[in-house]
Design a protein around this motif. Structure first.
Motif, PDB file in Angstrom:
ATOM      1  N   UNK A   1      13.952   2.219  -8.978  1.00 54.33           N
ATOM      2  CA  UNK A   1      15.518   2.176  -9.423  1.00 54.33           C
ATOM      3  C   UNK A   1      16.183   3.657  -9.247  1.00 54.33           C
ATOM      4  N   UNK A   2      15.371   4.713 -10.390  1.00 47.79           N
ATOM      5  CA  UNK A   2      15.372   5.997 -10.078  1.00 47.79           C
ATOM      6  C   UNK A   2      16.294   7.117  -9.047  1.00 47.79           C
TER       7      UNK A   2
ATOM      8  N   UNK B   1       0.527  -1.176  -0.132  1.00 50.75           N
ATOM      9  CA  UNK B   1      -0.567   0.200  -0.075  1.00 50.75           C
ATOM     10  C   UNK B   1       1.295   1.088   0.255  1.00 50.75           C
ATOM     11  N   UNK B   2       2.250   1.639  -0.983  1.00 50.91           N
ATOM     12  CA  UNK B   2       2.185   2.504  -0.938  1.00 50.91           C
ATOM     13  C   UNK B   2       4.678   2.689  -0.167  1.00 50.91           C
ATOM     14  N   UNK B   3       4.641   3.632   0.038  1.00 50.47           N
ATOM     15  CA  UNK B   3       5.624   3.513   1.341  1.00 50.47           C
ATOM     16  C   UNK B   3       5.035   3.719   2.422  1.00 50.47           C
ATOM     17  N   UNK B   4       5.306   3.137   3.023  1.00 47.33           N
ATOM     18  CA  UNK B   4       4.453   3.984   4.901  1.00 47.33           C
ATOM     19  C   UNK B   4       5.949   3.476   5.889  1.00 47.33           C
ATOM     20  N   UNK B   5       5.055   3.989   6.871  1.00 46.66           N
ATOM     21  CA  UNK B   5       6.552   4.327   8.064  1.00 46.66           C
ATOM     22  C   UNK B   5       6.092   4.941   9.282  1.00 46.66           C
TER      23      UNK B   5
ATOM     24  N   UNK C   1       8.726  16.953  -6.776  1.00 48.41           N
ATOM     25  CA  UNK C   1       8.298  16.866  -8.211  1.00 48.41           C
ATOM     26  C   UNK C   1       7.874  18.138  -8.795  1.00 48.41           C
ATOM     27  N   UNK C   2       8.034  19.092  -8.510  1.00 49.56           N
ATOM     28  CA  UNK C   2       8.258  20.377  -9.272  1.00 49.56           C
ATOM     29  C   UNK C   2       9.314  20.373  -9.891  1.00 49.56           C
ATOM     30  N   UNK C   3      10.254  19.664  -8.765  1.00 41.53           N
ATOM     31  CA  UNK C   3      11.553  20.112  -9.386  1.00 41.53           C
ATOM     32  C   UNK C   3      12.320  19.470 -10.777  1.00 41.53           C
TER      33      UNK C   3
ATOM     34  N   UNK D   1      12.249  11.029  -3.081  1.00 45.69           N
ATOM     35  CA  UNK D   1      10.784  10.365  -3.636  1.00 45.69           C
ATOM     36  C   UNK D   1      10.142  11.127  -4.777  1.00 45.69           C
ATOM     37  N   UNK D   2       9.768  12.324  -4.679  1.00 41.59           N
ATOM     38  CA  UNK D   2       9.233  13.039  -5.645  1.00 41.59           C
ATOM     39  C   UNK D   2      10.002  13.270  -7.162  1.00 41.59           C
ATOM     40  N   UNK D   3      11.535  13.963  -6.369  1.00 43.51           N
ATOM     41  CA  UNK D   3      12.075  13.514  -7.559  1.00 43.51           C
ATOM     42  C   UNK D   3      12.232  12.208  -8.121  1.00 43.51           C
ATOM     43  N   UNK D   4      12.684  11.044  -8.486  1.00 40.52           N
ATOM     44  CA  UNK D   4      11.963  10.164  -8.763  1.00 40.52           C
ATOM     45  C   UNK D   4      11.054  10.053  -9.553  1.00 40.52           C
ATOM     46  N   UNK D   5       9.596   9.765  -8.728  1.00 34.36           N
ATOM     47  CA  UNK D   5       8.094  10.029  -9.580  1.00 34.36           C
ATOM     48  C   UNK D   5       8.038  10.642 -10.367  1.00 34.36           C
ATOM     49  N   UNK D   6       8.690  12.373 -10.205  1.00 37.51           N
ATOM     50  CA  UNK D   6       8.732  13.467 -11.294  1.00 37.51           C
ATOM     51  C   UNK D   6       9.505  12.674 -12.590  1.00 37.51           C
TER      52      UNK D   6
END
Length: 436
Positions: free
Chosen positions: A131-132, A9-13, A66-68, A28-33
């Protein structure tokens, strides 16, 4: 490719601790972006959250990442998880993200991605994002951010279009101080119900605290004392619901599946390894096939698709109506179940009594390494011995939690046997854990 950070269910912690630190979430936002940029020339990502005090921090870090990478971010604000999935699909966004740890305590949080179709991001996509993470990121375009102020209205309109007239019904709502706190009472009132709402004053730390679908005790009491027809308790991110009948009895996911399957005349239903044997027997009597998947809404969804079915879910109240939505939705489930109830001419209490449950014990054992423990041969031997003791009159299921450091021990069968069998298995898990 094996995933290190993404679970079922995604990344949890725990928020603020690895992996949910601002630094990691930024990456994570950069990799997802970067991944979304490879899928769309001008990616747009919708970003929702629940009411946890850490959600704002994680939201800001993820949005910056993400914006980056040139992604346009649309903030949805506090919204149930299924609302994010619905709007992602409806608005034609590249992806959606929900920041929530569902029914877990406020200290926990999580990040869950949805594809453009509103479905959970495929395993391969999550593996590619992981992997990113090893890359050295530079700013690759500058994205923008804005608030999408129509999110609540659009989601509320969608839900109302799926409901039926609820005039004459008196309903107590428990919103778990979570993501449904602004929407639930407006939705049910709009459809004509008389509503009393509680646990709808989130402070960032009281989400799921002694309330919601995992703690419906006070709701059960209030329904009886106030003389209401029924109650509905949602979890922190709004993808589950537990109902309560007029006698204060818990009408959980198995009951919800049974009621809807019979009224809707479903050819088959998908449950999980934890679904009560009583549900399987009663559906078989009604000529309805019953299929079991692994525990987790992801696996229920996959089994529904593979079997060309539309109704499935878990005891927790996470129910999928696939012709309406690709994910569980507590508000939608409540509306469709009440519509089916009224169509049948029987109330929840009568439906509760129509589904006798086999006695079932579920115990959670906190452990140090749930995956290593599950591989221990002595645990496998203990499960086999437990099944021998039950002599074909019940079931045993020992599994790791998908979101917490727990091993869940479920024993189902004759009341005079399950307590001893359960205690033996729990003791085995605790002893093996102490040796690790």
């Amino acid at each position: 490719m094996e995933r290190k950070y993404f679970g079922t269910d995604g990344v949890r912690g725990v928020a603020g601790e690895p992996p949910l630190t601002p630094e990691f979430v930024l990456r994570l936002g950069q990799a997802a972006g970067a991944y979304f940029r490879s899928q769309a020339r001008r990616p747009v990502v919708l970003l929702g959250k629940d009411t946890r005090q850490s959600s704002d921090l994680l939201e800001a870090a993820l949005a910056a990442g993400l914006m980056s990478q040139g992604v346009r971010v649309e903030h949805l604000g506090v919204l149930p998880t299924p609302g994010v999935a619905y709007l992602t699909r409806t608005l034609g966004a590249t992806a959606g993200v929900m920041i929530s740890a569902s029914h877990n305590p406020y200290q926990d949080n999580g990040i869950k991605f949805f594809s453009a179709t509103g479905e959970k991001l495929p395993d391969e996509a999550e593996a590619e994002i992981e992997s990113l993470l090893s890359r050295e990121f530079k700013t690759d375009g500058i994205g923008t951010v804005s608030d999408f102020r129509e999110a609540e209205r659009m989601y509320l309109d969608f839900l109302a279009s799926k409901g039926s007239n609820l005039e004459g019904l008196k309903i107590v709502l428990d919103t778990a101080n979570g993501a449904t706190y602004r929407l639930a009472h407006r939705l049910f009132q709009r459809l004509g119900a008389e509503v009393f709402v509680m646990f709808n004053t989130p402070d960032g730390r009281n989400i799921n605290q002694g309330c919601g679908s995992t703690h419906p005790e006070f709701l059960r009491q209030q329904v009886v004392e106030m003389g209401f027809d029924l109650g509905a308790a949602f979890d922190g991110d709004g993808d589950r619901v537990i109902l309560v009948d007029r006698y204060g009895r818990e009408f959980h996911g198995d009951h919800i599946l049974y009621l809807n399957a019979l009224v809707r005349r479903e050819p088959g239903v998908v449950g999980t390894l934890m679904s009560n044997m009583g549900l399987e027997v009663k559906l078989r009597e009604a000529g309805i096939h019953f299929y079991r998947s692994a525990v987790g809404d992801r696996y229920v969804y996959e089994k529904l698709k593979a079997s060309s079915l539309t109704l499935g879910g878990e005891q927790s109240g996470h129910v999928i109506f696939l012709e309406h939505a690709p994910t569980g939705d507590g508000l939608l489930t409540a509306l469709l179940t009440l519509a089916a109830m009224r169509q049948s001419g029987r109330d929840l209490a009568e439906w509760y009594e129509a589904l006798p449950m086999y006695p079932q014990l579920l115990k959670n054992v906190r452990v140090q390494d749930k995956h290593r423990l599950m591989q221990h041969p002595e645990l496998h031997q203990a499960v086999q011995e437990a099944e021998r003791v039950l002599q074909g009159q019940g079931r045993v299921n020992v599994r790791p939690s998908g979101t917490e450091p727990l091993v869940r021990v479920m024993v189902e069968g004759p009341a005079e046997l399950i307590e001893a069998v359960s205690s033996t298995l729990v003791a085995t898990v605790e002893r093996l854990d102490s040796l690790s």
